[in-house]
Design an enzyme around this catalytic site. Sequence first.
Site, short mmCIF file in Angstrom:
data_model
loop_
_atom_site.label_atom_id
_atom_site.label_comp_id
_atom_site.label_asym_id
_atom_site.label_seq_id
_atom_site.Cartn_x
_atom_site.Cartn_y
_atom_site.Cartn_z
NE ARG A 21 37.58 38.13 35.11
CZ ARG A 21 38.05 38.08 35.43
NH1 ARG A 21 39.38 37.59 36.31
NH2 ARG A 21 37.19 38.78 37.06
CG ASN A 39 38.87 39.14 32.48
OD1 ASN A 39 38.56 38.70 32.46
ND2 ASN A 39 38.71 40.82 34.19
#
Length: 95
Positions: A21, A39
Amino acid sequence: MTMALQARLTITGRVQGVGYRDWVVATGRRLGLTGWVRNRGDGSVEALIVGEETAVGVMIDACRHGPPLARVDAIDIDPVDLDILPEGFTQRPTT
């Protein structure tokens, strides 16, 4: 004025717990894109990317590899058409 290309990516493989990320945010910002990444509870990563067509294409290609510790097995790409475009490139909470 060029229309922004918008795509939602679902990335599967070893993509959680490896800095994916943070890497997406940094790469998206470097390419001048806006969007978000988060996520998913199923172990995948979901990203919305918005920007100029060439930059979106470069981002999708980059996401096929990810950061060094990641292993990307597949990317599902869905075009989207948002009425309200995101500002900046951010992380969102896990869903």
